[in-house]
Design a protein around this motif. Sequence first.
Motif, short mmCIF file in Angstrom:
data_model
loop_
_atom_site.label_atom_id
_atom_site.label_comp_id
_atom_site.label_asym_id
_atom_site.label_seq_id
_atom_site.Cartn_x
_atom_site.Cartn_y
_atom_site.Cartn_z
N LEU A 27 0.81 -1.22 0.00
CA LEU A 27 0.00 0.00 0.00
C LEU A 27 0.84 1.26 0.00
O LEU A 27 0.30 2.37 -0.04
CB LEU A 27 -0.94 0.00 1.22
CG LEU A 27 -2.01 -1.09 1.20
CD1 LEU A 27 -2.82 -1.06 2.48
CD2 LEU A 27 -2.91 -0.96 -0.01
N ASN A 28 2.15 1.13 0.09
CA ASN A 28 3.02 2.31 0.02
C ASN A 28 2.97 2.91 -1.37
O ASN A 28 2.81 2.22 -2.36
CB ASN A 28 4.48 1.93 0.35
CG ASN A 28 4.78 2.13 1.82
OD1 ASN A 28 4.08 2.88 2.50
ND2 ASN A 28 5.79 1.47 2.32
N GLY A 29 3.14 4.22 -1.44
CA GLY A 29 3.18 4.90 -2.73
C GLY A 29 4.44 5.72 -2.85
O GLY A 29 5.30 5.74 -1.96
N ASP A 30 4.53 6.43 -3.98
CA ASP A 30 5.69 7.30 -4.20
C ASP A 30 5.64 8.53 -3.32
O ASP A 30 6.67 9.11 -2.99
CB ASP A 30 5.76 7.70 -5.68
CG ASP A 30 6.04 6.51 -6.57
OD1 ASP A 30 7.15 5.96 -6.48
OD2 ASP A 30 5.14 6.10 -7.32
N ARG A 31 4.43 8.97 -2.97
CA ARG A 31 4.26 10.12 -2.08
C ARG A 31 3.17 9.80 -1.08
O ARG A 31 2.24 9.04 -1.39
CB ARG A 31 3.87 11.36 -2.88
CG ARG A 31 4.93 11.88 -3.84
CD ARG A 31 6.08 12.55 -3.10
NE ARG A 31 5.62 13.68 -2.30
CZ ARG A 31 5.41 14.90 -2.78
NH1 ARG A 31 5.58 15.14 -4.08
NH2 ARG A 31 5.03 15.88 -2.00
N SER A 32 3.28 10.39 0.10
CA SER A 32 2.24 10.23 1.11
C SER A 32 1.72 11.60 1.52
O SER A 32 2.50 12.53 1.73
CB SER A 32 2.79 9.51 2.35
OG SER A 32 3.15 8.19 2.04
N PHE A 33 0.41 11.71 1.64
CA PHE A 33 -0.22 12.96 2.06
C PHE A 33 -1.12 12.69 3.26
O PHE A 33 -1.88 11.71 3.26
CB PHE A 33 -1.05 13.57 0.92
CG PHE A 33 -0.22 13.94 -0.28
CD1 PHE A 33 0.45 15.14 -0.32
CD2 PHE A 33 -0.11 13.06 -1.34
CE1 PHE A 33 1.22 15.48 -1.42
CE2 PHE A 33 0.65 13.39 -2.45
CZ PHE A 33 1.32 14.61 -2.49
N ILE A 34 -1.04 13.53 4.25
CA ILE A 34 -1.84 13.38 5.47
C ILE A 34 -2.90 14.47 5.48
O ILE A 34 -2.58 15.66 5.55
CB ILE A 34 -0.97 13.49 6.73
CG1 ILE A 34 0.25 12.58 6.63
CG2 ILE A 34 -1.80 13.17 7.96
CD1 ILE A 34 -0.07 11.13 6.41
N PHE A 35 -4.16 14.06 5.40
CA PHE A 35 -5.25 15.03 5.48
C PHE A 35 -5.56 15.29 6.95
O PHE A 35 -6.56 14.85 7.50
CB PHE A 35 -6.48 14.53 4.72
CG PHE A 35 -6.36 14.72 3.23
CD1 PHE A 35 -6.69 15.93 2.65
CD2 PHE A 35 -5.88 13.71 2.43
CE1 PHE A 35 -6.56 16.12 1.29
CE2 PHE A 35 -5.74 13.88 1.07
CZ PHE A 35 -6.08 15.10 0.49
N SER A 36 -4.65 16.02 7.58
CA SER A 36 -4.77 16.43 8.97
C SER A 36 -3.79 17.57 9.16
O SER A 36 -3.24 18.09 8.19
CB SER A 36 -4.45 15.26 9.91
OG SER A 36 -4.63 15.66 11.26
N ILE A 37 -3.57 17.97 10.40
CA ILE A 37 -2.57 19.00 10.69
C ILE A 37 -1.67 18.47 11.81
O ILE A 37 -2.10 17.68 12.66
CB ILE A 37 -3.22 20.34 11.09
CG1 ILE A 37 -4.11 20.18 12.32
CG2 ILE A 37 -4.02 20.92 9.93
CD1 ILE A 37 -4.72 21.49 12.78
#
Length: 209
Positions: A27-37
């Motif tokens: 499930l890893n990708g080239d980029r990770s984004f966290i929709f939080s702060i």
Amino acid sequence: ESVQQQEQVAEVVRRLVPLEVPLGQALNGDRSFIFSIPDIDCYGAWRSLPTAEGKSAEYVGLHVAPMPRSKAKPSDPVWSYLHPSYPSAELIVQTFQAETTFQPLPEALGRKSLAIHHGGLTTTVACALAGVPQIIVPRYIEQQLNGASVYRLGVAQMLINPTAEHLHPLQAQRQLLLRQAQALANRLSDWNCSRIEQVLESCQQLQVA
């Protein structure tokens, strides 16, 4: 049961993705984004660690932002967002005379002096950005971790099994919580915007590459 469910998911992934790797790695990708702060992310200490590729996760705020800033007074309405099956839902609504109609969060939180909910990440972050204090009554461990994060910031109270004896004293704390929640919203104002463009730009760059 949870182990069996994870194995079922892993088996489906193995059939679809020709990779002989553990589920987490697949499930890893080239980029990770966290929709939080970062201030509210209960996993922040781990996310800040770089991956094997030397990359760390990138925060992009809340996908429903921007949130309107609260100008509520302690006497303004309370909003509750509780699952109908939650045992204490009726007690909480009656104690705080809370509104229970659901709207999109930017509308639901307008001029609310308090939000009572289970501690889902989106609702928790939205309240913090809007400057609305919270009472969190978690049902699951993830919700409890989110509640602990905003409790530490001084803008929420968390109750595991609320009773009338727990709820009534919280009425006296509403003014303090509201003041602290509005101050936190001021401090977090840079996060109160949509950063979805960052995700889209990264997708385009990866597609070109």
